[in-house]
Write an enzyme that holds these catalytic residues in place. Structure first.
Site, short mmCIF file in Angstrom:
data_model
loop_
_atom_site.label_atom_id
_atom_site.label_comp_id
_atom_site.label_asym_id
_atom_site.label_seq_id
_atom_site.Cartn_x
_atom_site.Cartn_y
_atom_site.Cartn_z
N ARG A 96 -15.02 24.95 -6.01
CA ARG A 96 -15.05 25.89 -4.89
C ARG A 96 -14.95 25.16 -3.57
O ARG A 96 -14.29 25.62 -2.63
CB ARG A 96 -16.33 26.74 -4.95
CG ARG A 96 -16.24 28.03 -4.14
CD ARG A 96 -16.87 27.91 -2.79
NE ARG A 96 -18.18 27.30 -2.89
CZ ARG A 96 -18.58 26.34 -2.06
NH1 ARG A 96 -17.81 25.91 -1.08
NH2 ARG A 96 -19.79 25.80 -2.21
N GLY A 136 -12.58 17.45 9.80
CA GLY A 136 -13.43 16.40 10.32
C GLY A 136 -14.28 16.85 11.49
O GLY A 136 -13.84 16.77 12.65
N GLU A 139 -20.50 14.08 11.80
CA GLU A 139 -20.51 12.65 12.12
C GLU A 139 -21.77 11.99 11.58
O GLU A 139 -22.78 12.66 11.33
CB GLU A 139 -20.41 12.45 13.64
CG GLU A 139 -19.09 12.94 14.20
CD GLU A 139 -18.84 12.56 15.64
OE1 GLU A 139 -17.77 12.88 16.16
OE2 GLU A 139 -19.74 11.93 16.24
N THR A 170 -15.22 16.36 2.66
CA THR A 170 -14.61 16.71 1.38
C THR A 170 -13.09 16.57 1.48
O THR A 170 -12.48 17.02 2.44
CB THR A 170 -14.96 18.15 0.98
OG1 THR A 170 -16.38 18.27 0.83
CG2 THR A 170 -14.29 18.55 -0.32
N ARG A 281 -30.71 29.16 -30.60
CA ARG A 281 -31.60 28.01 -30.85
C ARG A 281 -32.88 28.51 -31.52
O ARG A 281 -33.63 29.32 -30.96
CB ARG A 281 -31.93 27.33 -29.51
CG ARG A 281 -32.98 26.22 -29.61
CD ARG A 281 -32.43 24.99 -30.32
NE ARG A 281 -33.25 23.82 -30.05
CZ ARG A 281 -34.33 23.46 -30.74
NH1 ARG A 281 -34.75 24.23 -31.76
NH2 ARG A 281 -34.99 22.37 -30.42
N GLU A 377 -22.45 22.69 5.70
CA GLU A 377 -22.00 23.87 6.46
C GLU A 377 -23.19 24.69 6.98
O GLU A 377 -23.21 25.91 6.91
CB GLU A 377 -21.04 24.70 5.62
CG GLU A 377 -19.75 23.92 5.33
CD GLU A 377 -18.77 24.67 4.47
OE1 GLU A 377 -18.78 25.91 4.49
OE2 GLU A 377 -17.98 24.00 3.77
N GLY A 378 -24.14 23.96 7.51
CA GLY A 378 -25.35 24.58 8.05
C GLY A 378 -26.50 24.44 7.09
O GLY A 378 -26.50 25.04 6.02
N PHE A 397 -34.00 26.63 18.69
CA PHE A 397 -33.31 25.39 18.35
C PHE A 397 -33.76 24.24 19.24
O PHE A 397 -33.88 23.10 18.79
CB PHE A 397 -31.79 25.56 18.46
CG PHE A 397 -31.18 26.27 17.29
CD1 PHE A 397 -30.78 25.58 16.17
CD2 PHE A 397 -31.00 27.64 17.32
CE1 PHE A 397 -30.22 26.22 15.08
CE2 PHE A 397 -30.43 28.30 16.25
CZ PHE A 397 -30.04 27.60 15.13
#
Length: 399
Positions: A96, A136, A139, A170, A281, A377-378, A397
């Protein structure tokens, strides 16, 4: 009473999606079952994936940039794209990620902010899987604060000169093109440097993309750096429609949407495999699924899977509507769905006993992968603060 064939059966979860969307998802699942599923455990153990080969196959399926319009892209609905992400992540988060970075980051940036020439040069090749892209932004010493970016782009005549480094990228070691974000000498009303995006062919002189090794998560994915040493680009390499951090942040929001749907696939795969394993199982002359504690774990996981699937479907419906989806809504989806899916996979791993720590069964691999998805991504904490700001009207923040 017979067992269900799929975790979707009890609640009839398929009924909330259109038949055409489900049919496309089944085509994606069939291709993945035939071409990837039996190999993914080895890819994970070997910390590699045949990205170029898979990209071409995924391109033929129409998955790369499928939610974008024109230039060889499919123009699908957000929900259809989400369901494709669900099938991809049901095999492995690395798959993904490959599709998400290609379509929702690199291609989305060029599609929404690029010039007509940039779109025509790159998007058809990327949609077909003939060219791989990367994005990109992150950093080494900046992480969740992109305003602290150190990569610079300075004018030299009509050219741009880029210097800096990006980390945790990635696809970068196998990329043909990269979208790189850098601070320019231009300033905004506050006197701060303006961030701009650049389309950088990976074979440009001064570009290096060393691979990152020794990962213990998202191993079936190629991750690297982008090192820029006096990289000279023509004036038209800049994305003309992106000015400031709003550009890259909107790309991240687009990619997070795919994550919201994708992780439901990891949870579903873990639950499906646990149902199959515990049903066959035998322990103490009885199948594991006959024990109360096993059923308790399975029932809890089913409830959690159903909840995150419904949340993803609702966000898909909003995204497909005229009003569109807001960033804080995407933050809710990523925060809740990734954390929940990770806990589902962790809890179900225990039902496999010692076998559960091998690559033969998927829950632990999914859980380990989702540790990365929780961060990229956060981070989980960033999305909590984003929602906190929306709920209270106070920005925490900077506190």
């Amino acid at each position: 009473m017979s067992a269900v064939l799929s975790p979707d059966d009890i609640l009839g979860l398929d009924s909330i999606f259109e038949d055409d969307d489900l049919e496309f998802a089944s085509i994606v699942k069939k291709w993945l079952d035939e071409n990837v599923r039996d190999k993914i455990g080895d890819y994970f153990l070997d910390a590699t994936i045949p990205a170029r080969e898979l990209a071409e196959g995924l391109g033929e399926l129409g998955l790369l940039g499928m939610h974008l319009d024109g230039y060889g892209c499919g123009g699908s609905t957000a929900t259809q794209y989400g369901l494709a992400c669900r099938e991809l992540e049901a095999v492995d988060s690395g798959l993904r990620s490959l599709v998400s970075v290609q379509g929702s980051l690199a291609m989305f940036a060029i599609h929404h902010f690029g010039s007509e020439a940039q779109k025509e040069e790159w998007l058809p090749k990327m949609a077909a899987g003939k060219a791989i892209g990367c994005f990109g932004l992150t950093e080494p010493d900046v992480g969740s604060d992109p305003s602290g970016m150190k990569t610079t782009a300075k004018k030299d005549g009509s050219d741009w000169i880029l210097n800096g480094a990006k980390m945790w990228i990635t696809n970068s070691p196998v990329s043909d093109v990269m979208v790189v974000w850098a601070k320019t000498e231009e300033t905004n009303a506050k006197g701060e440097p303006v961030v701009r995006g650049f389309v950088v062919p990976s074979d440009t002189e001064g570009v290096q993309t060393p691979e990152i090794h020794r990962k213990i998560s998202l191993r079936a994915s190629i991750t690297g750096e982008i090192v820029l040493d006096n990289v000279r680009l023509p004036e038209d390499a800049m994305l003309p429609e992106a000015k400031g951090l709003k550009g890259p942040l909107s790309c991240l929001s687009e990619a997070r949407y795919g994550i919201v749907f994708g992780v439901t696939g990891a949870a579903r795969d873990a639950l499906q495999s646990a149902l199959e394993y515990t049903g066959t199982r035998v322990q103490f002359d009885r199948p594991l699924s006959s024990f109360q504690i096993s059923q308790q774990k399975l029932a809890k996981a089913f409830g959690q899977y159903s909840q995150i699937t419904l949340l993803a479907a609702h966000l898909g419906k909003i995204k497909d509507s005229e009003q569109g989806v807001r960033p804080e809504q995407i933050s809710l989806g990523k925060m809740v769905n990734v954390d929940t899916a990770m806990n589902v996979c962790r809890d179900l791993r225990a039902l496999f006993g010692g076998s559960g720590i091998t690559s033969e069964y998927p829950p632990l691999r999914h859980a380990v992968n989702l540790e990365t998805v929780l961060t990229y991504e956060g981070t989980h904490e960033v999305h909590q603060l984003t929602l906190g700001r929306s709920l209270t009207g106070i920005n925490a923040f900077a506190n």
